[in-house]
Design a protein around this motif. Structure first.
Motif, mmCIF file in Angstrom:
data_model
loop_
_atom_site.group_PDB
_atom_site.id
_atom_site.type_symbol
_atom_site.label_atom_id
_atom_site.label_comp_id
_atom_site.label_asym_id
_atom_site.label_seq_id
_atom_site.Cartn_x
_atom_site.Cartn_y
_atom_site.Cartn_z
ATOM 1 N N ARG A 70 9.268 -6.009 9.943
ATOM 2 C CA ARG A 70 9.256 -4.447 9.454
ATOM 3 C C ARG A 70 10.613 -3.916 10.574
ATOM 4 O O ARG A 70 10.689 -4.351 11.516
ATOM 5 C CB ARG A 70 7.973 -3.755 9.990
ATOM 6 N N MET A 84 1.021 -1.312 -0.080
ATOM 7 C CA MET A 84 -0.054 0.016 -0.115
ATOM 8 C C MET A 84 0.952 1.276 -0.105
ATOM 9 O O MET A 84 1.854 1.205 0.700
ATOM 10 C CB MET A 84 -0.759 0.047 1.059
ATOM 11 N N ARG A 98 6.813 0.611 8.852
ATOM 12 C CA ARG A 98 5.492 0.428 7.960
ATOM 13 C C ARG A 98 5.489 1.110 6.635
ATOM 14 O O ARG A 98 4.716 0.517 5.858
ATOM 15 C CB ARG A 98 4.308 1.084 8.725
ATOM 16 N N ALA A 151 -2.560 -6.828 8.409
ATOM 17 C CA ALA A 151 -1.410 -7.373 8.902
ATOM 18 C C ALA A 151 -1.306 -7.330 10.481
ATOM 19 O O ALA A 151 -1.624 -6.321 11.062
ATOM 20 C CB ALA A 151 -0.284 -6.779 8.326
ATOM 21 N N TYR A 171 -6.368 -4.730 6.537
ATOM 22 C CA TYR A 171 -6.476 -4.156 5.166
ATOM 23 C C TYR A 171 -6.535 -5.178 4.206
ATOM 24 O O TYR A 171 -6.013 -6.342 4.381
ATOM 25 C CB TYR A 171 -5.438 -3.189 4.746
ATOM 26 N N GLU A 209 -2.724 5.868 6.031
ATOM 27 C CA GLU A 209 -2.004 5.481 7.271
ATOM 28 C C GLU A 209 -1.349 6.445 8.155
ATOM 29 O O GLU A 209 -0.297 6.238 9.007
ATOM 30 C CB GLU A 209 -0.662 4.629 6.766
HETATM 31 N N1 GLY Z 1 1.950 -0.748 6.065
HETATM 32 C C1 GLY Z 1 1.489 -1.663 6.146
HETATM 33 C C2 GLY Z 1 2.034 -2.618 7.432
HETATM 34 O O1 GLY Z 1 2.894 -2.224 7.622
HETATM 35 O O2 GLY Z 1 1.541 -3.388 7.949
#
Ligand code: GLY
Length: 388
Positions: free
Chosen positions: A318, A50, A344, A275, A262, A56
């Motif tokens: 992440r 995304m 993210r 997620a 999402y 976000e």
């Molecule tokens: N930007 C989406 C996530 O980190 O889940």
């Protein structure tokens, strides 16, 4: 061409951030090398892709918003250049995002977010539940309202990673398919790395772009170690059979019981559901609980998903930083630069990161838009101690 063992710029890490840095450095005429056992792997293999600068947006992250928007604006040209250079289709879709509320609490939260978006000058339109369902007929009947953000797009991160590998190869980046084990430092300056096989790779400048692993390269002085930690995300992939298409026309998201969920529909029928966000160190296990929660929340949003084949479950890490923003540019050690901590926003921030790092490598200075993201903002840091 750089020699096998020596280069102007050596990038440690071949995720999308390392790759874009290497590609842009090579384009600027630097002899460039990259070290990674599996270039194009890493979090991009899991991420939904995304490009959600607006939906976000988080309270307290207004500085990051500026960088996110700068990168979102670059995406059309960046994607076109990368496709032209490599012939790869990146799955770039400008089909927008709908963030919806399922109950009164969600609705209040979304109203607050909308007010913040409007104060920040962002394009975001409040819709009633009925208007949301008119746009996306598969939405649950109980949807209480939502935000339509046509400017939040998507890209397929796996295709992006593959294209960046090709772009690097075509630009003459020398790729060492192995692990960098230790940073080499001489006379208080980074001079390269030593690989797990004991091979020394020398460079005038080393860029550490190791994603969640960035804090684990041995040999980095303690006060220079980036404060980056792994934040686990579990993600599902479903397939929309042709007879159901179009299942969703745009990305649909919500906060359900405090968790983000999402659904990102690709043109090829893939539907990515994400997620989780878990602080569990280096664990990348896909758990029954994670899959259950994602499906439960996604089902509340779009009940019809239970009809779809579930084709993949995966977890990635992440690279979280203390303020959720990236660390870009020179570190406190001469010769060592950082491009990490994108948390993210790694996919969204790929174009601007490439440009920022090319600028720093060329001029020695961060461009104005990236100055708030200097690694020096954290001062001396300690290595992230997590169980292996
Ligand atoms: N930007 C989406 C996530 O980190 O889940």
């Amino acid at each position: 061409m750089p020699s096998a063992r020596s280069s102007d710029v050596l990038v440690v890490g071949g995720g999308i951030i390392g790759l874009v840095t290497a590609w842009r450095a090579a384009q600027r005429g630097f002899t460039t090398a990259l070290v990674d056992p599996e270039p194009g792997g890493g979090a991009a293999q899991v991420a939904a892709g995304m490009l959600a600068a607006v939906t976000e947006l988080h309270f307290g992250e207004e500085t990051l918003l500026g960088l996110n928007l700068a990168s979102a604006r670059r995406y059309p040209d960046f994607a076109a250049e990368l496709t032209e250079t490599t012939g790869h289709d990146l799955g770039y879709r400008r089909n927008g995002t709908l963030a919806v509320a399922l109950d009164a609490d969600d609705r209040a939260h979304l109203r607050e977010l909308h007010a913040l978006q409007v104060r920040s000058g962002l394009e975001s339109q409040w819709l009633s539940g009925r208007e949301c369902r008119r746009l996306e007929p598969m939405l649950a009947p109980g949807v209480r309202g939502g935000l339509r953000v046509d400017g939040d797009h998507q890209i397929d991160p796996r295709r992006l990673a593959a294209a960046l590998v090709t772009a690097c190869e075509r630009a003459g980046v020398v790729v060492h398919r192995t692990w960098a084990e230790r940073l080499s430092v001489a006379r208080e300056r980074a001079t390269g790395v030593v690989t797990t096989e004991g091979t020394g790779l020398d460079a005038d400048r080393v860029v550490l772009a190791g994603g969640s692993l960035s804090g684990r390269l041995a040999g980095v002085p303690d006060d220079v170690v980036p404060p980056v930690r792994p934040v686990k995300g579990q993600v599902l992939r479903l397939t929309v059979p042709r007879r159901y298409a179009p299942f969703l026309n745009r990305t649909v998201r919500a906060v359900v019981r405090g968790s983000h969920v999402y659904l990102v529909p690709r043109e090829n029928g893939e539907l990515v559901v994400g997620a989780t966000s878990e602080e569990l160190g280096w664990d990348t296990t896909v758990t029954a609980g994670g899959v259950y929660e994602l499906l439960r929340d996604a089902h509340e949003l779009v009940p019809g998903i239970t009809e779809l084949p579930l084709t993949e479950t995966r977890a990635g890490l992440r690279p979280g930083s203390p303020d959720n923003a990236p660390l870009l540019g020179p570190s406190a050690l001469d010769g060592l630069l950082l491009a990490t901590g994108h948390h993210r926003n790694g996919v969204l921030l790929t174009p601007v990161t490439g440009d920022v790092m090319a600028h720093v490598l060329t001029t020695g200075e961060l461009p104005a838009e990236a100055r708030p993201f200097t690694p020096l903002r954290f001062g001396a840091t300690a290595r992230t101690e997590l169980p292996v």
